[in-house]
Design an enzyme around this catalytic site. Structure first.
Site, PDB file in Angstrom:
ATOM      1  N   CYS A 137       0.837  -1.204   0.000  1.00  0.00           N
ATOM      2  CA  CYS A 137       0.000   0.000   0.000  1.00  0.00           C
ATOM      3  C   CYS A 137       0.868   1.248   0.000  1.00  0.00           C
ATOM      4  O   CYS A 137       1.384   1.654   1.036  1.00  0.00           O
ATOM      5  CB  CYS A 137      -0.937   0.003   1.208  1.00  0.00           C
ATOM      6  SG  CYS A 137      -2.018   1.450   1.270  1.00  0.00           S
ATOM      7  N   CYS A 140      -0.527   4.073   2.136  1.00  0.00           N
ATOM      8  CA  CYS A 140      -0.298   3.874   3.570  1.00  0.00           C
ATOM      9  C   CYS A 140       1.151   4.170   3.953  1.00  0.00           C
ATOM     10  O   CYS A 140       1.417   4.816   4.978  1.00  0.00           O
ATOM     11  CB  CYS A 140      -0.623   2.437   3.967  1.00  0.00           C
ATOM     12  SG  CYS A 140      -2.238   1.832   3.437  1.00  0.00           S
ATOM     13  N   ASP A 141       2.100   3.690   3.153  1.00  0.00           N
ATOM     14  CA  ASP A 141       3.495   3.653   3.581  1.00  0.00           C
ATOM     15  C   ASP A 141       4.464   4.503   2.761  1.00  0.00           C
ATOM     16  O   ASP A 141       5.640   4.610   3.114  1.00  0.00           O
ATOM     17  CB  ASP A 141       3.996   2.199   3.564  1.00  0.00           C
ATOM     18  CG  ASP A 141       3.196   1.300   4.490  1.00  0.00           C
ATOM     19  OD1 ASP A 141       2.715   1.812   5.522  1.00  0.00           O
ATOM     20  OD2 ASP A 141       3.038   0.113   4.185  1.00  0.00           O
TER      21      ASP A 141
END
Length: 325
Positions: A137, A140-141
């Site tokens: 992701c 997300c990261d």
């Protein structure tokens, strides 16, 4: 075998299911959450969470889910350790589900929050370096790789979108695809090829991730040419596997409408399925955003709609009783 009855039966215990439980419990729906094979959902295998509102410092995914569960229980949710193996929703409400334990669960409403799982390559080093350089992701990261060298693995819309997103954080993004052309939509391909921050490696399959999980994480990836079989390496600080997601909807095949990728179909802007009193929330119906905060939002929506549905049922019962007198 035990029988558990509730006004709101929730299958799944990620951000969507637990948010539905919190709102449902506060509305006196006495929800039951059947936690499933992965209590807490995908966040339980996520380390640093920096984009969930309310926390100025990075929090750990498992801790965040423990707090959500504790909050749900505090306001009156019953959490049950079981996995639903069969479900009968054709004649409801009420709706019935059978757990692996043999227990039966009966709900006036049903909230489906079974989530989705990222598809992984299944190659050496992928699991060991998960959260330590290997991710599924970018949204997300990606922030953790500002100014670093990153790679994206895949050739569909997800991979191209991830690569484009990562250019917000890195000037050195490499897309690796096992074929010689992308499957992504043409407009996305055009944006990719126009970017001076993205390079593309064709006809290469990633066969191994290498690095030290205890000291720095990922250092490089090993690729194999899909035409010649020749191996090569590429230095990388972060690698994003973007080969799609698989929604956990096997239980509902033939029972609820799904799209071509297996995601449950809901009325636009709502968590409502085609069956009255059956709601779907979180990643099981969302193939676009797939974030904890959006899952929690749709869980809230499902609970509010479930509450209204139960109120309608109870009003109808009252009217029927009055008419019979």
């Amino acid at each position: 075998m035990a029988i558990h009855r509730t006004k709101m039966l929730i299958i799944g215990s990620g951000p969507a299911g637990l948010s539905a439980a919190i709102y449902g419990a506060r509305a006196m729906m006495e929800p039951i959450v059947v936690q499933g094979l992965q209590p807490g959902g995908q966040l339980t295998i996520t380390t640093d969470v920096e984009n969930y509102p309310g926390f100025k410092d990075v929090v750990q995914g498992p801790w965040l889910m423990q707090e959500m569960q504790a909050q749900a229980e505090h306001v009156g949710t019953r959490m049950l350790w079981d996995t639903i193996m069969d479900i009968d929703i054709a004649g409801g409400p009420p709706y019935r589900a059978i757990g692996d334990s043999g227990d039966e669960y009966i709900g006036d409403t049903l909230v489906i929050a079974t989530g989705a799982q990222a598809k992984w390559l299944g190659v050496p080093g992928e699991q060991e370096l998960g959260g330590k350089g290997v991710s599924a992701c970018a949204t997300c990261d990606g922030f953790f790789y500002r100014g670093k060298k990153v790679v994206v693995i895949g050739g569909g819309n997800t991979a191209v979108e991830e690569a484009l997103y990562l250019t917000n954080h890195s000037d050195d993004v490499t897309l690796i695809h096992r074929r010689d052309e992308l499957r992504a939509e043409k407009i996305l391909q055009e944006r990719l090829f126009k970017s001076d921050k993205i390079s593309t490696i064709w006809n290469k399959a990633v066969i191994r991730f290498e690095g030290d999980p205890a000291a720095g994480g990922l250092t490089h990836i090993v690729m194999q040419d899909t035409q010649t079989g020749e191996e090569s390496t590429l230095d990388a600080d972060g690698a994003f596997v973007a080969i799609g997601h698989a929604p956990a909807t096997e239980l509902f095949k033939g029972k609820l409408p799904m799209d071509d990728n297996g995601y449950l179909i809901v009325a636009p802007g709502t968590p409502m399925t085609e069956l009255p009193g059956v709601f779907a929330c979180g990643d099981v119906m969302d193939h676009t955003y797939r974030q904890a905060v959006t899952a929690a939002g749709t869980g809230c929506m499902a609970a509010l709609d479930a509450e209204r549905f139960v109120a309608t049922l109870e009003f109808a019962k009252m009217e029927s009783a009055e008419a019979a007198e």
